[in-house]
Design a protein around this motif. Structure first.
Motif: not given
Length: 183
Positions: A74-76, A72, A172, A177
């Protein structure tokens, strides 16, 4: 249900860092290696150079290699397509580095961590799933699990090792998650 060792796989198409899309025909090559990896995981980074050397060492034997990032972004953000393209432009990958942004392929294959290595025989059947070698902290291991399986497949022998526990950072997933619901 995700693929398991012994299953026939289907060809797939994904965007490639550096431009365009790549269609991977999972059958027909002497062997095919699909590696789930990413830009930030310390395990993926520890095994990275060893895996790139395997790509180089087997290039003249017709083995097809692709590396896939499904994290992902956006988160990573370190795993974004832009960062993938930066690494490819810097010459850090010896094979195509593909993006599974929808994560559907990763779920279909049952990828769990980075790196997670899959080796296919000429018919596109999974003959190995797991870690490149026994210890991400020991470069002298030289991705020996992967090399042994490739040598067996290229010699027309059954793989001496069908799987190991892949060690690495969990992929991820874009939905909270959570672990891959298909694995």
């Amino acid at each position: 249900m995700p693929y398991a060792v012994g299953d026939l796989t289907e060809s797939f198409t994904l965007p490639r860092a550096g431009g365009g899309e790549v269609t991977v025909a999972t059958a027909g090559a002497p062997a095919t290696v699909v590696i789930w990896t990413c830009n930030h995981c310390p395990y993926a980074l520890a095994w990275h150079d060893r895996l790139q050397q395997v790509v180089r060492d087997y290039a003249d034997r017709g083995v097809v290699f692709v590396q896939v990032n499904a994290n992902d972004e956006q988160k990573y953000p370190a795993d974004s397509f832009a960062e993938m393209e930066r690494r490819v432009a810097a010459g850090e990958f010896a094979s195509d580095f593909l993006r599974d942004a929808e994560q559907s392929l990763s779920k279909q294959w049952g990828a769990r961590v980075t790196p997670d290595v899959f080796v296919l025989d000429p018919q596109g059947r999974i003959v190995y799933k797991g870690a490149p070698d026994s210890d991400h902290d020991d470069p002298t291991q030289n991705a020996q699990h992967l090399r042994n399986v490739l040598d067996d497949v290229l010699a027309g022998r059954p793989a001496r090792l069908s799987g190991t526990r892949a060690a690495g950072c969990k992929i991820k997933w874009t939905v909270d998650d959570q672990p891959n619901p298909y694995v």
